[in-house]
Write an enzyme that holds these catalytic residues in place. Structure first.
Site, PDB file in Angstrom:
ATOM      1  N   VAL A  50       0.985  -1.037   0.146  1.00 23.02           N
ATOM      2  CA  VAL A  50       0.226   0.082   0.260  1.00 23.02           C
ATOM      3  C   VAL A  50       0.235   1.614  -0.212  1.00 23.02           C
ATOM      4  O   VAL A  50       0.918   2.348  -1.021  1.00 23.02           O
ATOM      5  CB  VAL A  50      -0.646   0.052   1.317  1.00 23.02           C
ATOM      6  CG1 VAL A  50      -1.922   1.181   1.305  1.00 23.02           C
ATOM      7  CG2 VAL A  50      -2.462  -1.235   1.031  1.00 23.02           C
ATOM      8  N   CYS A  51       1.638   1.628   0.746  1.00 23.17           N
ATOM      9  CA  CYS A  51       3.097   2.076   0.822  1.00 23.17           C
ATOM     10  C   CYS A  51       2.708   3.297  -0.169  1.00 23.17           C
ATOM     11  O   CYS A  51       3.215   3.749  -0.563  1.00 23.17           O
ATOM     12  CB  CYS A  51       3.951   2.008   1.756  1.00 23.17           C
ATOM     13  SG  CYS A  51       3.610   1.496   3.989  1.00 23.17           S
ATOM     14  N   PRO A  52       3.738   2.702  -1.260  1.00 23.85           N
ATOM     15  CA  PRO A  52       4.493   2.924  -2.775  1.00 23.85           C
ATOM     16  C   PRO A  52       3.135   3.464  -3.727  1.00 23.85           C
ATOM     17  O   PRO A  52       3.203   5.150  -4.552  1.00 23.85           O
ATOM     18  CB  PRO A  52       5.273   1.665  -3.333  1.00 23.85           C
ATOM     19  CG  PRO A  52       4.554   0.756  -3.040  1.00 23.85           C
ATOM     20  CD  PRO A  52       3.942   0.790  -1.440  1.00 23.85           C
TER      21      PRO A  52
END
Length: 184
Positions: A50-52
């Site tokens: 999810v972070c990128p």
């Protein structure tokens, strides 16, 4: 967790700012962007899923944040070397226009009150005014990405110094309390 009205904590962290050899890292502290709006977001860790998507979405809006005299800063508990490796590895992160701060001792995440019980940073965002006062906070579940467009909308509303109704967008009318009380 720190919230609206609290002072953003003092910090000094190493950031991955570039993939260019010899220019990869820079020390950034609470005075580096003094007098400017700051959008500081934390994410659990590098090399995740999810972070990128969030980091890339903030990057796509970077010019719009800059047009509002706001600087974007991302951070996690990973080291600057892990940030660098991830940026080199992930095509959406190679050309990031903002620093990824390394908080391996978790000092900033603890000062903000966003260290999760698993030891990772919660998925949080703070909009900080030029006086280092927090004006907006948001935390989502680790499995749910944020909407950087909404953060930009909130920054626009905050910068009006006026009352902004629900779903207000830049260019919309703000609320005039005197007119509302007079029934106009």
């Amino acid at each position: 967790m720190l919230t609206v009205g609290d002072k953003f904590p003092e910090f000094e962290l190493t950031a991955c700012v570039s993939l260019e050899k010899g220019r990869e890292f820079q020390t950034i502290d609470h005075k580096t962007y003094e007098g400017r709006w700051k959008v500081v977001f934390s994410y659990p860790k590098d090399f995740t899923f999810v972070c990128p998507t969030e980091i890339a979405a903030f990057a796509r809006l970077n010019e719009e944040f800059a047009d509002r005299d706001a600087v974007v800063l991302g951070f996690s508990g990973d080291s600057e070397f892990v940030h660098h490796a991830w940026r080199k590895d992930h095509p959406d992160l190679r050309e990031l226009p903002f620093p990824l701060l390394a908080d391996p001792r978790h000092e900033l995440m603890r000062a903000l009150g966003i260290e999760d019980e698993d030891g990772y940073a919660q998925r949080a965002v703070f909009v900080v005014d030029p006086n280092s006062e927090i004006q907006f906070t948001m935390v989502t579940a680790g499995s749910v990405g944020r909407n950087p467009q909404e953060v930009l909308r909130v920054l626009d509303a905050l910068q009006t110094d006026e009352l902004c109704p629900c779903n207000w967008n830049k260019g919309d009318a703000t609320l005039d309390p005197a007119a509302l009380l007079a029934g106009v």
